[in-house]
Enzyme design. Structure first.
Site, PDB file in Angstrom:
ATOM      1  N   GLY A   1     101.117  57.109 -11.819  1.00  0.00           N
ATOM      2  CA  GLY A   1      99.885  56.378 -11.549  1.00  0.00           C
ATOM      3  C   GLY A   1      99.653  56.085 -10.089  1.00  0.00           C
ATOM      4  O   GLY A   1      98.647  55.472  -9.724  1.00  0.00           O
TER       5      GLY A   1
ATOM      6  N   THR B   1      99.560  63.477  -8.273  1.00  0.00           N
ATOM      7  CA  THR B   1      98.831  64.673  -8.680  1.00  0.00           C
ATOM      8  C   THR B   1      97.543  64.821  -7.877  1.00  0.00           C
ATOM      9  O   THR B   1      97.186  65.928  -7.436  1.00  0.00           O
ATOM     10  CB  THR B   1      98.505  64.604 -10.189  1.00  0.00           C
TER      11      THR B   1
ATOM     12  N   ASN C   1      99.529  55.162 -16.542  1.00  0.00           N
ATOM     13  CA  ASN C   1      98.658  56.182 -15.940  1.00  0.00           C
ATOM     14  C   ASN C   1      98.017  56.989 -17.061  1.00  0.00           C
ATOM     15  O   ASN C   1      98.694  57.446 -17.981  1.00  0.00           O
ATOM     16  CB  ASN C   1      99.489  57.096 -15.029  1.00  0.00           C
TER      17      ASN C   1
ATOM     18  N   SER D   1      99.282  61.042 -16.504  1.00  0.00           N
ATOM     19  CA  SER D   1     100.619  61.053 -15.926  1.00  0.00           C
ATOM     20  C   SER D   1     101.272  62.429 -16.088  1.00  0.00           C
ATOM     21  O   SER D   1     101.270  63.011 -17.175  1.00  0.00           O
ATOM     22  CB  SER D   1     101.481  59.988 -16.606  1.00  0.00           C
ATOM     23  N   SER D   2     101.798  62.968 -14.988  1.00  0.00           N
ATOM     24  CA  SER D   2     102.523  64.240 -15.056  1.00  0.00           C
ATOM     25  C   SER D   2     103.878  63.981 -15.707  1.00  0.00           C
ATOM     26  O   SER D   2     104.666  63.185 -15.206  1.00  0.00           O
ATOM     27  CB  SER D   2     102.721  64.816 -13.648  1.00  0.00           C
TER      28      SER D   2
END
Length: 1082
Positions: free
Chosen positions: A164, A168, A213, A216-217
């Protein structure tokens, strides 16, 4: 020169070029260009292009009390965490989300759109020195790109931070920057598009909503971007790390599975979902309901589905590959819906046959074999294969393991497929000459309420990155000091190698112990693993368990937890699930089922040559090995760092959560980073840059220094009173130890600006006005000479033309009576033209206007034709505009003209007066009379005076014209009705009197004799009577006298004479004498 005025400093632009300075909120100062696109200043040796001079970031130091400093290195109290966070707060409040720690960029997530990522901003940072502009992700990207181009050394950008924090998004901004600013061609544009479009695909399959987030990745990503010798991107390669496969089968409350599942269900076409056996309802699938969060307001799954499908096409996926990829995603959802029942023996059996049919079709396997594989496990004992039934719990675990394995291998295949599309396949391209910029978007240090195997691996990764960061930072600092000839002073810092060894050391590290416990025979469990850790590394200073802790620490630690003291702080890890997640095993018969699938091109095909468990690297070891390779990659490159911080957990714009930010500052190691950076000198700049900025503070260096740069800087700092311990002079740079020394210099410059500005402005205004005057005077002389020449040439030309015209006119006049010839044609044409123009100006306006100009002899016939045409046109237009009422009026006037024109003396006065429909209104006619008349329509009524036949006494009467008779009325009495058929004629005098006689047939016994009447509107009245009675030819206009019948056999006479006024009386001879004035002489 710069003139400060609050936060925005400007100077007005006059007609000529002037200095114009703008201090924008980010602290960057831009000097706008002049008329020629460049800027030159007496105190500046540098001129740049049309976007102006970018003065260095030190310019913002004057606003440091409000917006903080742009580089934490310049903090006076650099060891204070409070001062560090306060500087972050000031900048965040002003929407300044980027700050440096030396060359490290600290980024705050604003949770809102900022207008700082436009193409104009990209151009502002393109090709500019790192410290010449305000902090920005574009500055880091551009610095890495220019270093790669100029030094021919591979670069990498390391982006880290909590979920968050904006990692990215930061990596996207870097890719967008290269896509816009790098050279392009048709192939290069394709590579750029694929690089950019890889993001939505990887986000769909690798990102998910978490509590912290919404995007989120859930995997680490390292991307290499390859550039050719021109600096254009020609290829790329992606490496993924530690996908969170457990999310496929389980999500915490408030979290979601990977985006692709929801995108497929929400955005998939009905026909596609029908083929996949899916419904448009995420609540129907067990793998999507565990987090109880199927929809999120900030996520548009339908729109994201369209973006992802378009990205797959751009990357190069065929329709068949996309179809089979979606088959696998659907099969994972169907696997989650496989339910088990229990037999009396405890063996599990499948209760949902429909799901098995879908799975068999989607995965291309035999349904019976798959069903058996999901309820049994294959055991090899002494070379024999045995099938052992599974209980319900074991079967559910086997199902989930298969789901995770399928999704994990699909994701790996997807990354490999993207790499194939990004690979540069031109044989003429020499990869040895290629340069690379790496982009590492990886999870930051994580500390949750419950930390498990994933957090252990993530934090181990961050320990390695911190170790690399400290080594490379110190190495960079030492190399710079040595290059400048300044003695390197060893820096004391925490070396986290001891923690890395604790985790990764061979045979003794935590990962080795975990692998050993996974492989050893017997009843190995998470608790036995914890006990073995206590026995093996229990004495390590950075390791602690509940058993080894003191009484106070035991209160905050569980019995199933161990604590590692990382560089960023203490973290407690719960060992539950460590062994299972590390093994990540799939029963052998499940692998065999997938290996025997009919669709061999599916990415989830398992190899038939199954590796024995003892020779298989566990998850932690695989991660350690891939991390070691990553460290080798990063060590071979020149690194740049981006540290991302999220300001609050609520994702609210403008909210600054100090507790959360202090937590991240600690776990990102920012204070340690700052301390290392400030161990030597806080500020360093090249001599030419430093001298150019501050030379105005010393009389010896102002306005220009002609000697060596080092001598100029030495003279300047001595004049400013720098103490020896405050600075060092290197070979090309000056090093300043304390920020307060720089601040004092900057404040002195701020004071100096005002006097310099006044002097420069006065000099410039004088010079510009003199220059302007000279140019204007020269221009005026040139314009005057040019204009005089123009006027003279025009006058000469006009005179020549006038002389020729007069000559031709005179010659034409002489030959005017001759036939048309060259000598007189001009004159004749002119005469004709003059007549036509005169005619145009004096055309008759009405049909009564008979005027017409006299034509020349040659145009007499044409003039007559034009006259006829003009009259016809006026008549046509006049007739076209006549309405029905006016037509009726004209018809009556025509009748009056035929009867009275040139016969009656007062006729000309009646012509301009309009005839009215009646001279009596409804109020003038007695109602009783109206009843007596009945339905007869009255056409005309007029008041008249009737003269008796005997005595000629005058009596007031009303004459009314009906459809077939005329009636004479006295108030309410109808005195006499005269039928039009019995009306023999009408007599009237030729004078201007109003007397007229109605002659009635004697045969009509109803009539008493002729009627003598007088009307003030005699022309109108008689015209109406003539029209109504159709007696136009029966009106007699007499001169002298009128005879009329008084009674049967008796006659009366009316004598008419001219006089000065109208008199009507009975004469002595018994006649009626009428004297009337003559109005017109005939």
């Amino acid at each position: 020169m710069l003139v400060r005025k609050d936060n925005h400093t400007q100077s007005k632009r006059h007609n000529m070029m002037e200095l114009k300075i703008q201090l924008i909120p980010t602290g960057e100062i831009i000097l706008s260009p002049g008329n020629n696109g460049e800027f030159y200043c007496q105190s500046c040796t540098k001129a740049v292009g049309s976007d102006g001079i970018r003065v260095m970031m030190e310019s913002a130091l004057t606003a440091r009390d409000r917006v903080g400093v742009q580089d934490f290195v310049l903090l006076e109290n650099h060891t204070s965490e409070v001062a560090f966070i306060e500087n972050l707060r000031k900048r965040f409040k002003e929407n300044l989300i980027y700050t440096y720690i030396g060359s490290v960029l600290v980024s705050m997530n604003p949770y809102k759109e900022l207008e700082i990522y436009t193409k104009q901003h990209m151009e502002r940072y393109r090709g500019v020195n790192f410290y010449e502009v305000s902090p920005h992700i574009y500055a880091v990207a551009d610095n890495a790109y220019r270093s790669m181009r100029t030094e021919r050394r591979d670069q990498c950008i390391l982006i880290s931070g909590e979920s968050g924090a904006g990692k990215t998004e930061a990596s996207k901004k870097v890719l967008q920057y290269y896509a816009v600013t790098c050279p392009a061609s048709e192939h290069v544009q394709t590579v750029k598009d694929r690089l950019l479009q890889s993001n939505p695909v990887l986000e769909a399959f690798g990102n998910a909503k978490t509590l912290r987030n919404d995007n989120s990745s859930r995997f680490g990503k390292y991307m290499d971007i390859q550039f050719d010798f021109k600096g254009a991107p020609v290829g790329g390669h992606i490496i993924n790390y530690l996908l969170e496969k457990s999310r496929v089968v389980h999500q915490s409350h408030g979290e979601r599975n990977f985006h692709i599942f929801y995108q497929l269900i929400e955005g998939g076409e009905d026909d596609l979902l029908r083929r996949l056996g899916l419904e448009k309802n995420a609540q129907q699938y067990q793998y999507l309901v565990k987090g109880n969060c199927p929809k999120v307001s900030s996520i548009n799954d339908r729109n994201d589905w369209k973006i992802m499908r378009k990205a797959l096409s751009i990357i190069g996926f065929t329709d068949d590959e996309v179809e089979e990829l979606l088959n696998i995603i659907a099969s994972v959802l169907h696997l989650g819906n496989v339910q088990y029942g229990g037999e009396d023996s405890g063996s599990a059996y499948i209760t949902t046959e429909t799901q098995i049919k879908y799975l068999a079709r989607l995965l291309g396997v035999d349904g019976t074999v798959l069903k058996e594989a999901l309820t049994h496990k294959k055991i090899i004992a002494k070379g024999e294969e045995l099938m052992s039934p599974l209980n319900q719990e074991q079967a559910a675990s086997a199902r989930d393991a298969l789901s995770k394995a399928i999704y994990g291998r699909t994701f790996t295949w997807l990354v490999n497929k993207i790499n194939d599309s990004l690979a540069f396949k031109d044989d003429s391209f020499n990869s040895k000459n290629a340069s690379v910029i790496g982009l590492l978007d990886i999870y930051g240090f994580e500390v949750f309420q419950n930390n498990s195997f994933e957090q252990f691996c993530i934090n181990y990764c961050n320990e390695k990155l911190q170790q690399l960061f400290i080594e490379l930072t110190l190495k960079s600092e030492q190399e710079e000091y040595e290059a400048e000839g300044i003695t390197w002073e060893p820096v004391q810092y925490f070396n986290n190698k001891i923690i890395c060894d604790l985790v990764e050391e061979k045979f003794k590290g935590i990962i080795s112990i975990l692998d050993e416990e996974c492989l050893r025979p017997g009843d190995a469990s998470d608790i036995t693993f914890l006990e073995k850790l206590e026995d093996t590394v229990g004495g390590h200073a950075h390791f602690l368990t509940h058993k080894l802790a003191d009484g106070k620490t035991r209160k905050v630690m569980g019995r199933e937890e161990f604590r590692l003291i990382h560089y960023a702080g203490e973290v407690n890890y719960n060992v539950n699930g460590f062994l299972d997640k590390n093994n990540d095993l799939l029963f052998r018969n499940l692998k065999e089922v997938r290996a025997q699938a009919q669709k061999k091109n599916l990415p989830v095909c398992f190899s038939c040559s199954l590796v024995p468990l003892a020779r298989w690297d566990q998850t932690a070891t695989q991660f350690k090995n891939s991390l070691a390779k990553l460290m080798e990659i990063l060590m071979s490159k020149e690194p740049s760092y981006v540290r991302c911080i999220k300001p609050n957990d609520a994702k609210q714009a403008g909210r600054f959560d100090e507790v959360l930010i202090r937590h991240q500052v600690k776990y990102l190691g920012l204070m340690e980073n700052l301390r290392v950076r400030r161990a030597g000198f806080a500020y360093r700049r090249r001599y030419e840059t430093f001298l150019q900025r501050y030379k105005s503070l010393c009389p010896d260096t102002w306005p220009n220094w002609d000697g060596r740069l080092v001598d100029g800087v030495s003279t300047l700092v001595k004049y400013l009173g720098y103490k020896p311990e405050e600075y060092k002079l290197g070979r090309t740079k000056i090093f300043i130890r304390f920020p307060k020394t720089l601040f004092a210099t900057e404040d002195a410059l701020e004071v100096r600006k005002h006097s310099l500005a006044t002097k420069l402005q006065s000099s410039w205004k004088g010079y510009s006005q003199k220059t302007k005057y000279r140019k204007m005077r020269q221009s005026a002389v040139k314009i005057q000479a040019w204009w005089r020449g123009i006027l003279a040439r025009r006058e000469a030309k006009r005179r020549r033309e006038a002389a020729n015209t007069i000559r031709r006119f005179v010659k034409g006049f002489i030959y005017r009576h001759q036939p048309r010839c060259p000598e007189n044609e001009y004159f004749l044409d002119y005469v004709r033209y003059s007549f036509l123009m005169k005619l145009h100006r004096s055309l008759p306006k009405t049909v009564l206007d008979k005027s017409w100009p006299t034509p020349p002899p040659a145009l007499i016939e044409a003039s007559e034709q034009l006259r006829k045409l003009c009259m016809q046109n006026m008549v046509w237009k006049y007739c076209k505009n006549i309405n029905s009422e006016w037509k009726h009026q004209l018809e009556q006037k025509m009748v009056a003209s035929e009867i009275f024109k040139d016969k009656k003396d007062n006729y000309p006065q009646s012509v301009p007066k309009l005839f009215v429909g009646t001279r009596l209104s409804g109020e003038d006619i007695n109602p009783k009379l109206q009843q007596a008349v009945g339905n007869e329509k009255m056409k005309y009524a007029v008041p008249v005076t009737k003269y008796d036949r005997k005595g000629y006494k005058a009596r007031n009467r009303q004459l009314m014209l009906m459809a077939d008779s005329a009636i004479i009325v006295e108030e309410a009495k109808l005195k006499q009705r005269i039928d039009y058929s019995s009306l023999k004629g009408i007599s009237v005098s030729s004078l201007s009197d109003g007397m007229f006689v109605l002659h009635v047939a004697c045969e009509d016994n109803k009539q008493k004799g002729d009627v003598v009447l007088q009307s003030e509107h005699v022309i109108e009245t008689l015209t109406k009577v003539a029209i109504c009675a159709d007696k136009m030819n029966s009106i007699n206009i007499n001169q002298g006298s009128i005879k009329f019948n008084v009674a049967q056999g008796k006659e009366g006479i009316i004598d008419f004479t001219s006089g000065s006024e109208l008199l009507i009386a009975k004469a002595k001879n018994g006649h009626l004498s009428v004297t009337a004035p003559r109005l017109n002489s005939r």
